[in-house]
Design an enzyme around this catalytic site. Structure first.
Site, mmCIF file in Angstrom:
data_model
loop_
_atom_site.group_PDB
_atom_site.id
_atom_site.type_symbol
_atom_site.label_atom_id
_atom_site.label_comp_id
_atom_site.label_asym_id
_atom_site.label_seq_id
_atom_site.Cartn_x
_atom_site.Cartn_y
_atom_site.Cartn_z
ATOM 1 C CB SER A 135 -0.876 0.016 1.247
ATOM 2 O OG SER A 135 -1.506 1.273 1.392
ATOM 3 C CE1 TYR A 148 -3.671 -2.112 5.370
ATOM 4 C CE2 TYR A 148 -3.156 0.152 4.760
ATOM 5 C CZ TYR A 148 -3.509 -1.135 4.401
ATOM 6 O OH TYR A 148 -3.696 -1.457 3.078
HETATM 7 N N1 NAP Z 1 -8.877 -0.858 -0.616
HETATM 8 C C1 NAP Z 1 -7.874 -0.035 -0.444
HETATM 9 O O1 NAP Z 1 -8.020 1.189 -0.371
HETATM 10 C C2 NAP Z 1 -6.466 -0.582 -0.377
HETATM 11 C C3 NAP Z 1 -5.396 0.288 -0.614
HETATM 12 C C4 NAP Z 1 -4.101 -0.183 -0.571
HETATM 13 C C5 NAP Z 1 -3.871 -1.520 -0.286
HETATM 14 N N2 NAP Z 1 -4.928 -2.359 -0.034
HETATM 15 C C6 NAP Z 1 -4.629 -3.753 0.270
HETATM 16 O O2 NAP Z 1 -5.224 -4.563 -0.712
HETATM 17 C C7 NAP Z 1 -5.481 -5.861 -0.193
HETATM 18 C C8 NAP Z 1 -6.916 -6.257 -0.512
HETATM 19 O O3 NAP Z 1 -7.798 -5.374 0.169
HETATM 20 P P1 NAP Z 1 -9.218 -4.994 -0.424
HETATM 21 O O4 NAP Z 1 -9.229 -3.538 -0.615
HETATM 22 O O5 NAP Z 1 -9.556 -5.886 -1.536
HETATM 23 O O6 NAP Z 1 -10.108 -5.283 0.875
HETATM 24 P P2 NAP Z 1 -11.383 -6.226 1.089
HETATM 25 O O7 NAP Z 1 -12.381 -5.969 0.025
HETATM 26 O O8 NAP Z 1 -11.764 -6.044 2.514
HETATM 27 O O9 NAP Z 1 -10.782 -7.700 0.887
HETATM 28 C C9 NAP Z 1 -9.991 -8.308 1.856
HETATM 29 C C10 NAP Z 1 -9.911 -9.786 1.547
HETATM 30 O O10 NAP Z 1 -9.099 -10.419 2.543
HETATM 31 C C11 NAP Z 1 -9.782 -11.572 3.009
HETATM 32 N N3 NAP Z 1 -9.422 -11.856 4.398
HETATM 33 C C12 NAP Z 1 -9.565 -11.032 5.470
HETATM 34 N N4 NAP Z 1 -9.166 -11.653 6.589
HETATM 35 C C13 NAP Z 1 -8.787 -12.917 6.222
HETATM 36 C C14 NAP Z 1 -8.301 -14.035 6.925
HETATM 37 N N5 NAP Z 1 -8.112 -14.016 8.256
HETATM 38 N N6 NAP Z 1 -8.022 -15.177 6.246
HETATM 39 C C15 NAP Z 1 -8.222 -15.216 4.880
HETATM 40 N N7 NAP Z 1 -8.662 -14.182 4.166
HETATM 41 C C16 NAP Z 1 -8.945 -13.045 4.824
HETATM 42 C C17 NAP Z 1 -11.260 -11.226 2.890
HETATM 43 O O11 NAP Z 1 -12.045 -12.404 2.768
HETATM 44 P P3 NAP Z 1 -12.905 -13.068 3.926
HETATM 45 O O12 NAP Z 1 -13.484 -11.985 4.775
HETATM 46 O O13 NAP Z 1 -13.929 -13.858 3.168
HETATM 47 O O14 NAP Z 1 -11.957 -13.957 4.664
HETATM 48 C C18 NAP Z 1 -11.279 -10.471 1.574
HETATM 49 O O15 NAP Z 1 -11.361 -11.369 0.493
HETATM 50 C C19 NAP Z 1 -5.178 -5.767 1.305
HETATM 51 O O16 NAP Z 1 -3.891 -6.293 1.533
HETATM 52 C C20 NAP Z 1 -5.184 -4.275 1.582
HETATM 53 O O17 NAP Z 1 -4.365 -3.934 2.664
HETATM 54 C C21 NAP Z 1 -6.219 -1.922 -0.081
#
Ligand code: NAP
Length: 252
Positions: A135, A148
Protein backbone atom coordinates in the site's frame (compact mmCIF):
# COMPACT_ATOMS: atom_id res chain seq x y z
CA UNK A 1 1.95 -31.84 -12.07
CA UNK A 2 -0.89 -29.29 -12.41
CA UNK A 3 -0.09 -25.60 -12.87
CA UNK A 4 -2.07 -23.41 -10.50
CA UNK A 5 -2.46 -19.81 -9.33
CA UNK A 6 -3.29 -19.06 -5.70
CA UNK A 7 -5.07 -15.79 -4.92
CA UNK A 8 -5.73 -14.93 -1.28
CA UNK A 9 -8.39 -12.41 -0.30
CA UNK A 10 -10.30 -13.50 -3.41
CA UNK A 11 -13.79 -13.21 -1.90
CA UNK A 12 -13.78 -9.44 -2.27
CA UNK A 13 -12.20 -6.27 -3.66
CA UNK A 14 -8.73 -6.35 -5.16
CA UNK A 15 -8.27 -10.14 -4.79
CA UNK A 16 -11.51 -10.75 -6.64
CA UNK A 17 -10.41 -8.42 -9.44
CA UNK A 18 -7.15 -10.35 -9.73
CA UNK A 19 -9.16 -13.55 -10.30
CA UNK A 20 -10.95 -11.94 -13.27
CA UNK A 21 -7.77 -10.38 -14.66
CA UNK A 22 -5.75 -13.58 -14.41
CA UNK A 23 -8.49 -15.77 -15.92
CA UNK A 24 -8.68 -13.52 -18.97
CA UNK A 25 -4.92 -13.48 -19.51
CA UNK A 26 -2.88 -15.74 -21.77
CA UNK A 27 -0.54 -17.05 -19.09
CA UNK A 28 -3.30 -18.06 -16.66
CA UNK A 29 -2.52 -21.52 -15.20
CA UNK A 30 -5.09 -24.32 -15.58
CA UNK A 31 -6.65 -23.76 -12.17
CA UNK A 32 -7.03 -20.68 -9.98
CA UNK A 33 -7.37 -21.43 -6.27
CA UNK A 34 -9.30 -18.70 -4.50
CA UNK A 35 -8.63 -18.41 -0.77
CA UNK A 36 -10.65 -16.59 1.91
CA UNK A 37 -12.88 -17.35 4.93
CA UNK A 38 -16.32 -16.72 3.39
CA UNK A 39 -17.19 -20.02 1.71
CA UNK A 40 -20.45 -18.69 0.18
CA UNK A 41 -18.58 -15.93 -1.66
CA UNK A 42 -15.98 -18.36 -3.00
CA UNK A 43 -18.65 -20.86 -4.13
CA UNK A 44 -20.46 -18.04 -5.94
CA UNK A 45 -17.21 -17.04 -7.64
CA UNK A 46 -16.55 -20.65 -8.67
CA UNK A 47 -19.86 -20.68 -10.57
CA UNK A 48 -18.36 -18.16 -13.03
CA UNK A 49 -15.60 -20.53 -14.23
CA UNK A 50 -14.80 -24.22 -13.90
CA UNK A 51 -11.14 -23.24 -13.50
CA UNK A 52 -11.82 -21.67 -10.09
CA UNK A 53 -11.21 -23.84 -7.03
CA UNK A 54 -12.48 -22.48 -3.67
CA UNK A 55 -10.18 -23.01 -0.69
CA UNK A 56 -11.77 -21.87 2.58
CA UNK A 57 -9.11 -20.91 5.11
CA UNK A 58 -8.52 -18.39 7.87
CA UNK A 59 -4.98 -17.31 7.06
CA UNK A 60 -4.50 -15.60 10.41
CA UNK A 61 -4.05 -19.08 11.93
CA UNK A 62 -1.31 -21.68 11.30
CA UNK A 63 -4.12 -24.22 10.62
CA UNK A 64 -5.52 -21.96 7.89
CA UNK A 65 -2.14 -21.63 6.20
CA UNK A 66 -1.71 -25.39 6.46
CA UNK A 67 -5.02 -25.98 4.63
CA UNK A 68 -3.52 -24.26 1.58
CA UNK A 69 -0.02 -25.76 1.73
CA UNK A 70 -1.29 -29.29 2.47
CA UNK A 71 -3.59 -29.13 -0.56
CA UNK A 72 -0.71 -28.00 -2.78
CA UNK A 73 1.43 -30.85 -1.46
CA UNK A 74 -1.36 -33.47 -1.81
CA UNK A 75 -2.01 -32.47 -5.40
CA UNK A 76 1.69 -32.05 -6.20
CA UNK A 77 0.77 -28.71 -7.78
CA UNK A 78 3.15 -26.26 -9.38
CA UNK A 79 2.45 -22.71 -8.16
CA UNK A 80 2.88 -20.32 -11.12
CA UNK A 81 1.25 -17.33 -9.40
CA UNK A 82 0.91 -16.59 -5.71
CA UNK A 83 -1.06 -13.37 -5.20
CA UNK A 84 -1.21 -12.36 -1.54
CA UNK A 85 -4.13 -9.94 -1.43
CA UNK A 86 -5.74 -10.88 1.91
CA UNK A 87 -5.21 -7.93 4.21
CA UNK A 88 -6.94 -5.60 6.62
CA UNK A 89 -6.51 -2.38 8.59
CA UNK A 90 -8.14 -0.78 11.62
CA UNK A 91 -8.38 3.00 11.80
CA UNK A 92 -8.10 4.91 15.07
CA UNK A 93 -5.57 5.83 17.73
CA UNK A 94 -3.57 2.91 19.04
CA UNK A 95 -4.71 3.59 22.62
CA UNK A 96 -8.36 3.44 21.51
CA UNK A 97 -8.14 0.10 19.72
CA UNK A 98 -8.36 -3.27 21.50
CA UNK A 99 -4.99 -5.01 21.45
CA UNK A 100 -6.54 -7.87 19.45
CA UNK A 101 -7.01 -5.50 16.48
CA UNK A 102 -3.29 -4.79 16.50
CA UNK A 103 -2.31 -8.45 16.50
CA UNK A 104 -4.98 -9.36 13.91
CA UNK A 105 -3.59 -6.82 11.43
CA UNK A 106 0.00 -7.98 11.92
CA UNK A 107 -0.97 -11.67 11.78
CA UNK A 108 -2.75 -11.30 8.44
CA UNK A 109 -0.72 -8.58 6.70
CA UNK A 110 2.74 -9.74 7.80
CA UNK A 111 2.82 -13.24 9.33
CA UNK A 112 0.35 -14.98 7.00
CA UNK A 113 1.81 -13.36 3.88
CA UNK A 114 5.38 -14.33 4.82
CA UNK A 115 4.69 -17.86 6.08
CA UNK A 116 2.41 -18.77 3.17
CA UNK A 117 5.00 -17.45 0.70
CA UNK A 118 7.80 -19.37 2.41
CA UNK A 119 5.82 -22.62 2.61
CA UNK A 120 4.89 -22.44 -1.08
CA UNK A 121 8.41 -21.68 -2.38
CA UNK A 122 9.26 -25.41 -2.79
CA UNK A 123 6.34 -25.65 -5.23
CA UNK A 124 7.55 -22.73 -7.38
CA UNK A 125 10.15 -22.69 -10.13
CA UNK A 126 11.56 -20.57 -12.98
CA UNK A 127 8.82 -18.17 -14.14
CA UNK A 128 6.69 -18.39 -10.99
CA UNK A 129 5.44 -15.01 -9.86
CA UNK A 130 4.75 -13.79 -6.35
CA UNK A 131 2.61 -10.65 -6.10
CA UNK A 132 2.18 -9.09 -2.66
CA UNK A 133 -0.32 -6.30 -2.14
CA UNK A 134 1.34 -3.55 -0.15
CA UNK A 135 0.00 0.00 0.00
CA UNK A 136 1.16 3.57 -0.45
CA UNK A 137 0.29 3.86 3.27
CA UNK A 138 3.71 2.21 3.68
CA UNK A 139 5.60 5.25 2.43
CA UNK A 140 5.09 7.40 5.55
CA UNK A 141 4.02 6.70 9.14
CA UNK A 142 0.28 7.33 9.51
CA UNK A 143 -1.17 8.44 12.84
CA UNK A 144 -4.65 6.89 13.29
CA UNK A 145 -3.58 4.08 10.93
CA UNK A 146 -0.21 3.33 12.49
CA UNK A 147 -0.21 -0.47 12.59
CA UNK A 148 -1.57 -0.75 9.07
CA UNK A 149 1.01 1.60 7.53
CA UNK A 150 3.82 -0.11 9.46
CA UNK A 151 2.57 -3.55 8.37
CA UNK A 152 2.67 -2.45 4.73
CA UNK A 153 6.24 -1.12 5.14
CA UNK A 154 7.04 -4.65 6.26
CA UNK A 155 5.45 -6.02 3.06
CA UNK A 156 7.67 -3.78 0.90
CA UNK A 157 10.90 -4.65 2.75
CA UNK A 158 10.03 -8.36 2.86
CA UNK A 159 9.32 -8.37 -0.88
CA UNK A 160 12.46 -6.46 -1.85
CA UNK A 161 14.69 -8.75 0.21
CA UNK A 162 12.98 -11.94 -0.98
CA UNK A 163 13.27 -10.82 -4.62
CA UNK A 164 17.02 -10.49 -4.08
CA UNK A 165 17.28 -13.88 -2.38
CA UNK A 166 15.46 -15.45 -5.35
CA UNK A 167 17.36 -13.59 -8.08
CA UNK A 168 18.99 -16.72 -9.51
CA UNK A 169 15.87 -18.88 -9.42
CA UNK A 170 13.73 -17.12 -12.05
CA UNK A 171 10.99 -16.61 -9.43
CA UNK A 172 9.94 -12.96 -9.28
CA UNK A 173 8.48 -10.98 -6.38
CA UNK A 174 6.44 -7.84 -7.07
CA UNK A 175 5.07 -5.62 -4.33
CA UNK A 176 2.05 -3.66 -5.53
CA UNK A 177 1.32 -0.33 -3.82
CA UNK A 178 -2.10 1.14 -4.50
CA UNK A 179 -3.55 4.25 -2.92
CA UNK A 180 -7.26 4.16 -1.98
CA UNK A 181 -9.41 1.62 -3.85
CA UNK A 182 -13.19 1.26 -3.47
CA UNK A 183 -13.64 -2.15 -1.84
CA UNK A 184 -14.93 -3.43 1.52
CA UNK A 185 -11.59 -2.43 3.06
CA UNK A 186 -12.51 1.00 4.44
CA UNK A 187 -15.83 -0.13 5.87
CA UNK A 188 -14.03 -2.88 7.82
CA UNK A 189 -11.25 -0.47 8.82
CA UNK A 190 -13.80 1.94 10.33
CA UNK A 191 -15.89 -0.83 11.96
CA UNK A 192 -18.69 -0.17 9.47
CA UNK A 193 -18.83 3.61 10.01
CA UNK A 194 -18.04 4.48 6.37
CA UNK A 195 -16.99 2.79 3.18
CA UNK A 196 -15.92 6.15 1.70
CA UNK A 197 -12.43 7.62 1.84
CA UNK A 198 -12.26 11.00 3.59
CA UNK A 199 -10.29 14.22 2.92
CA UNK A 200 -7.77 14.41 0.07
CA UNK A 201 -7.82 10.61 -0.34
CA UNK A 202 -11.27 10.63 -1.94
CA UNK A 203 -9.84 12.39 -5.02
CA UNK A 204 -7.37 9.57 -5.67
CA UNK A 205 -9.55 6.45 -5.53
CA UNK A 206 -8.40 3.81 -8.06
CA UNK A 207 -10.39 1.15 -9.89
CA UNK A 208 -9.66 -2.41 -8.69
CA UNK A 209 -9.92 -3.96 -12.18
CA UNK A 210 -7.44 -1.50 -13.71
CA UNK A 211 -5.15 -2.00 -10.72
CA UNK A 212 -5.08 -5.79 -11.01
CA UNK A 213 -4.44 -5.75 -14.79
CA UNK A 214 -1.61 -3.22 -14.43
CA UNK A 215 -0.13 -5.19 -11.52
CA UNK A 216 -0.04 -8.42 -13.55
CA UNK A 217 1.74 -6.54 -16.31
CA UNK A 218 4.31 -5.19 -13.83
CA UNK A 219 4.85 -8.69 -12.40
CA UNK A 220 5.40 -10.17 -15.87
CA UNK A 221 8.04 -7.50 -16.47
CA UNK A 222 9.74 -8.62 -13.26
CA UNK A 223 9.21 -5.30 -11.45
CA UNK A 224 10.07 -5.48 -7.74
CA UNK A 225 7.86 -2.53 -6.77
CA UNK A 226 4.81 -1.29 -8.62
CA UNK A 227 3.15 1.95 -7.44
CA UNK A 228 -0.26 2.36 -9.09
CA UNK A 229 -1.37 5.72 -10.51
CA UNK A 230 0.24 9.09 -11.12
CA UNK A 231 -0.78 10.68 -7.80
CA UNK A 232 0.59 7.72 -5.84
CA UNK A 233 3.85 7.77 -7.81
CA UNK A 234 4.16 11.48 -6.93
CA UNK A 235 3.54 10.64 -3.26
CA UNK A 236 6.20 7.92 -3.46
CA UNK A 237 8.71 10.40 -4.85
CA UNK A 238 7.78 12.98 -2.19
CA UNK A 239 8.28 10.37 0.53
CA UNK A 240 11.87 9.91 -0.68
CA UNK A 241 12.57 13.63 -0.39
CA UNK A 242 10.52 14.90 2.59
CA UNK A 243 11.73 13.71 6.01
CA UNK A 244 9.07 11.74 7.88
CA UNK A 245 9.14 14.18 10.83
CA UNK A 246 8.36 17.15 8.59
CA UNK A 247 5.66 15.20 6.73
CA UNK A 248 3.94 14.37 10.03
CA UNK A 249 4.10 18.01 11.19
CA UNK A 250 2.53 19.25 7.95
CA UNK A 251 -0.28 16.70 7.65
CA UNK A 252 -1.20 15.80 11.24
N1 NAP B 1 -8.88 -0.86 -0.62
C1 NAP B 1 -7.87 -0.04 -0.44
O1 NAP B 1 -8.02 1.19 -0.37
C2 NAP B 1 -6.47 -0.58 -0.38
C3 NAP B 1 -5.40 0.29 -0.61
C4 NAP B 1 -4.10 -0.18 -0.57
C5 NAP B 1 -3.87 -1.52 -0.29
N2 NAP B 1 -4.93 -2.36 -0.03
C6 NAP B 1 -4.63 -3.75 0.27
O2 NAP B 1 -5.22 -4.56 -0.71
C7 NAP B 1 -5.48 -5.86 -0.19
C8 NAP B 1 -6.92 -6.26 -0.51
O3 NAP B 1 -7.80 -5.37 0.17
P1 NAP B 1 -9.22 -4.99 -0.42
O4 NAP B 1 -9.23 -3.54 -0.61
O5 NAP B 1 -9.56 -5.89 -1.54
O6 NAP B 1 -10.11 -5.28 0.88
P2 NAP B 1 -11.38 -6.23 1.09
O7 NAP B 1 -12.38 -5.97 0.03
O8 NAP B 1 -11.76 -6.04 2.51
O9 NAP B 1 -10.78 -7.70 0.89
C9 NAP B 1 -9.99 -8.31 1.86
C10 NAP B 1 -9.91 -9.79 1.55
O10 NAP B 1 -9.10 -10.42 2.54
C11 NAP B 1 -9.78 -11.57 3.01
N3 NAP B 1 -9.42 -11.86 4.40
C12 NAP B 1 -9.56 -11.03 5.47
N4 NAP B 1 -9.17 -11.65 6.59
C13 NAP B 1 -8.79 -12.92 6.22
C14 NAP B 1 -8.30 -14.03 6.93
N5 NAP B 1 -8.11 -14.02 8.26
N6 NAP B 1 -8.02 -15.18 6.25
C15 NAP B 1 -8.22 -15.22 4.88
N7 NAP B 1 -8.66 -14.18 4.17
C16 NAP B 1 -8.95 -13.04 4.82
C17 NAP B 1 -11.26 -11.23 2.89
O11 NAP B 1 -12.04 -12.40 2.77
P3 NAP B 1 -12.90 -13.07 3.93
O12 NAP B 1 -13.48 -11.98 4.77
O13 NAP B 1 -13.93 -13.86 3.17
O14 NAP B 1 -11.96 -13.96 4.66
C18 NAP B 1 -11.28 -10.47 1.57
O15 NAP B 1 -11.36 -11.37 0.49
C19 NAP B 1 -5.18 -5.77 1.31
O16 NAP B 1 -3.89 -6.29 1.53
C20 NAP B 1 -5.18 -4.28 1.58
O17 NAP B 1 -4.37 -3.93 2.66
C21 NAP B 1 -6.22 -1.92 -0.08
Amino acid sequence: MADIAIITGASSGIGRSFVKALLSSEDCPGKVWVVARRADRLEELAKSSDRIVPVVADLSTPEGINIVTAKVKDENASVRYLINSAGMGKRGRIADRPSKDISDVILLNCTALSVLTRDLLPYMSQGSRIINIGSTAAFMPQPDFAVYSASKSYVIFFGRALARELKNTGITVTTVCPGPVNTEFNSLATDGATSEFKGFRKFFVADADKLSKASLKAARRGRTLYVHGFSQKAFHLASKIIPAGLFLKILY
